[in-house]
Design a protein around this motif. Structure first.
Motif, mmCIF file in Angstrom:
data_model
loop_
_atom_site.group_PDB
_atom_site.id
_atom_site.type_symbol
_atom_site.label_atom_id
_atom_site.label_comp_id
_atom_site.label_asym_id
_atom_site.label_seq_id
_atom_site.Cartn_x
_atom_site.Cartn_y
_atom_site.Cartn_z
ATOM 1 N N GLU A 1 34.132 -21.805 -50.585
ATOM 2 C CA GLU A 1 33.724 -23.148 -51.012
ATOM 3 C C GLU A 1 34.551 -23.682 -52.180
ATOM 4 O OE1 GLU A 1 29.501 -23.237 -51.541
ATOM 5 O OE2 GLU A 1 29.119 -22.691 -49.458
ATOM 6 N N SER B 1 33.775 -26.631 -47.782
ATOM 7 C CA SER B 1 33.402 -26.797 -49.189
ATOM 8 C C SER B 1 31.893 -26.658 -49.408
ATOM 9 C CB SER B 1 33.860 -28.169 -49.689
ATOM 10 O OG SER B 1 35.242 -28.340 -49.504
ATOM 11 N N GLY B 2 31.159 -26.374 -48.352
ATOM 12 C CA GLY B 2 29.727 -26.128 -48.498
ATOM 13 C C GLY B 2 28.824 -27.183 -47.893
#
Lengths: 281, 317
Positions: free
Chosen positions: A58, B74-75
């Motif tokens: 992430e 990125s989540g």
């Protein structure tokens, strides 16, 4: 902070790695890898705020890098390993069965540093834009970097991305174009010329910088200048002038080394031109 | 034959829109991307509720798909939607590399799928999308049958981590699955238990299968009807169990014969338990302009066609 000489030493070792990796499996892409070695070294060892020992997909609280021209995986793998993302010894497995160091990068085998697959050209800018948007949504002040080949700019998706990033004032994005004027079928000018690339990006609403990508000092200058231009309402692109195959005299400037591996004799010749500074893998 | 009541007429795309809004309320990481079709694909409510999580990409689907991948890694839980033709076929390579191979948490949401898109004609009536999507590793393929099931499926895929193709449609069609019917990815839904033939259906054709079942019941044929909403992974156990009992199958989808649910079932039966099988679908043709209902008739996707296919397949037992 590393000195220019220290970074140049790392770059020399990275170039040795590239030559040995590509020779070792008799395939791969040395030309663009060697041309982008100085940039990748400067980026990962000096500019990018990354966490080699604690890699997360992430990328929260750190800068993120996306390699759009995935075929120059040798330089990326070498720099990642030399920076400590994974053991340098892994480089010997490049392109071999069961290796996470696939011909083109993929997150499939959880190789630290790799977040998305690339190889089919033109997608990395869009991926980077998505990551940059996510950073903004998360209130994270870090930056997104993407790297592209110049021939890759012939892909239409690049311009979709360029239009989106410019139109949406995506100012946490730095894209770097490896402007070596070489692609598989010849010079970029002959295959499908890019015209006035600077004006094209300006017209799409980007800040445009130029730098000499095979000059470590200028790489640092260009990257730092680009950083200074972020958060000001525009995405930033660096037109990075390089020579394909830089650092190995018989490869330098020749598009024929885009995707050709040196034989053992050529390897030895190349290695004789590149100082071993950090120890070969 | 179990009785199904029409609870109303609604478009499945509205089930998607309402499901997306609910998913957005439940999880603040849910984001939505759209390529100039916000109201058509029913993203308006999400956009109004969560403007900071809605991304208008413009008419640039390739960019949208890879952007969704970048947001997902990125989540974010990244839903993108367009007409199914542009959400799948147009961006096949972006899906293959940035979504499937990279295993990013992207939800590919294809509206206006199939022939029932209607008047816009063949350019927009994709009939190949199930095949295209199910052929790529890592992608779950779901084609819900009515408003309620589409809403539930949308909520369910938001909770599943990984790439999903969700296929839905444009016209208002009967709502017959109750709101409290559980939805489980990969789990077939028994519509009616029977013994003479197995009718398997997905999407808009589930209702046609129910109507066919009623006609067949009047004629003394006891059809087992199974709703396969998840085409991949296929609920092979449910299918094999039923076919072993009935001895023959009619499989129904709003899709080309090639590559879709029907082929998935034929592939399964050929390997595990070969039985007579008939296809309801479109046999290697492009669609054309017209009212959805008229197109269903012309291309042989109505209950009457299912009834005929059942009679044919029973004779082949």
């Amino acid at each position: 902070m590393a000195t220019i000489a220290e970074l140049e030493n790392i770059a020399s070792q990275v170039r040795r790695d590239i030559v040995r990796m590509v020779n070792g499996c008799s395939s791969g892409h040395p030309g663009g890898s060697l041309g982008c070695t100085d940039l990748m070294t400067a980026l990962y060892f000096e500019v990018l705020d990354s966490k080699p020992e604690n890699f997360t997909m992430e990328g929260k609280g750190e800068d993120m890098f996306f390699l759009s021209n995935g075929h120059i995986s040798p330089v990326w793998y070498s720099v990642l390993s030399r920076r400590g993302f994974f053991p340098v010894s892994s480089l010997s497995t490049f392109r071999s069965l069961g290796s996470p160091l696939q011909g083109h990068p993929t997150p499939k085998y959880k190789l630290p540093g790799i977040r998305v697959a690339s190889g089919s050209l033109g997608q990395g800018l869009s991926v980077g834009i998505g990551a940059a948007l996510a950073k903004k949504m998360n209130g994270c002040g870090h930056l997104i970097y993407t790297l592209h080949g110049d021939g890759e700019l012939q892909e239409g998706q690049i311009w979709e991305g360029a239009m989106f990033a410019g139109g949406n004032k995506l100012d946490n994005l730095i894209s770097i174009i490896d402007y070596n004027n070489a692609q598989i079928d010849g010079t970029v000018d002959n295959v499908l010329g890019l015209g006035n690339l600077k004006d094209k990006f300006l017209a799409f609403g980007w800040e445009v910088l130029e730098m000499q990508g095979n000059d470590m000092k200028d790489c640092l200058r260009g990257l730092n200048e680009a950083k200074g231009l972020t958060k000001k309402g525009k995405p930033v692109v660096i037109l990075m002038h390089t020579l394909m195959g830089f650092g190995v005299d018989f490869m330098q400037g020749l598009n024929t080394w885009h995707g050709a591996a040196p034989n053992d004799e050529q390897r030895d010749n190349a290695l004789s031109q590149l100082k071993e500074t950090l120890g070969d893998y | 034959m179990k009785k199904y009541t029409i609870l109303g007429n609604k478009d499945t795309r509205s089930g998607f829109g309402d499901g997306l809004l609910e998913a957005g309320k439940r999880n603040s990481e849910v984001v939505a991307l759209c390529a100039d079709l916000t109201e058509s694909v029913k993203m308006t409510a999400f956009k109004e509720a969560f403007p900071e999580r809605f991304v208008q990409v413009g008419i640039a689907e390739a960019n949208m798909v890879s952007m969704a991948a970048g947001m997902a890694l990125s989540g974010k839980v990244a839903f993108y939607s367009s007409f199914a033709a542009f959400a799948t076929g147009r961006v096949y390579d972006q899906i293959r590399q940035s979504v499937a191979y990279s295993n990013t948490n992207v939800k590919i949401c294809g509206s206006h799928s199939g022939i029932t898109l209607g008047e816009d004609g063949a350019t927009h009536q994709i009939l190949e999308d199930i095949g295209l999507m199910r052929m790529i590793p890592n992608i779950i393929v779901i084609n819900p049958c009515d408003y309620n099931q589409t809403k539930q499926a949308t909520i369910a895929i938001a909770e599943h981590k990984g790439p999903v193709y969700l296929r839905f449609g444009r016209p208002k069609v009967p709502v017959f699955i109750s709101e409290d019917t559980p939805f489980e990815i990969g789990k077939a839904l028994m519509i009616n238990e029977g013994k003479d033939v197995t009718i398997i259906a997905t999407g808009h054709l589930v209702w046609e299968a129910i109507v066919a079942g009623e006609i067949l019941a009047e004629q003394g044929i006891d059809a087992e009807i199974i709703n396969i909403h998840t085409i991949k992974p296929l609920d092979t156990e449910a299918i094999l169990r039923s076919v072993e009992k009935t001895g023959c199958v009619v499989s129904c989808e709003e899709h080309q014969y090639n590559g879709g649910l029907n082929d998935s079932i034929a592939q399964l039966l050929a390997r595990k338990n070969p039985k007579p099988m008939e296809y309801i679908g479109i046999d290697d043709m492009f669609g054309e302009s017209g009212k959805p209902e008229k197109l269903m008739e012309k291309f042989g996707l109505k209950a009457e066609n299912i009834v005929e296919a059942v009679k044919t397949v029973i004779k082949r037992k």
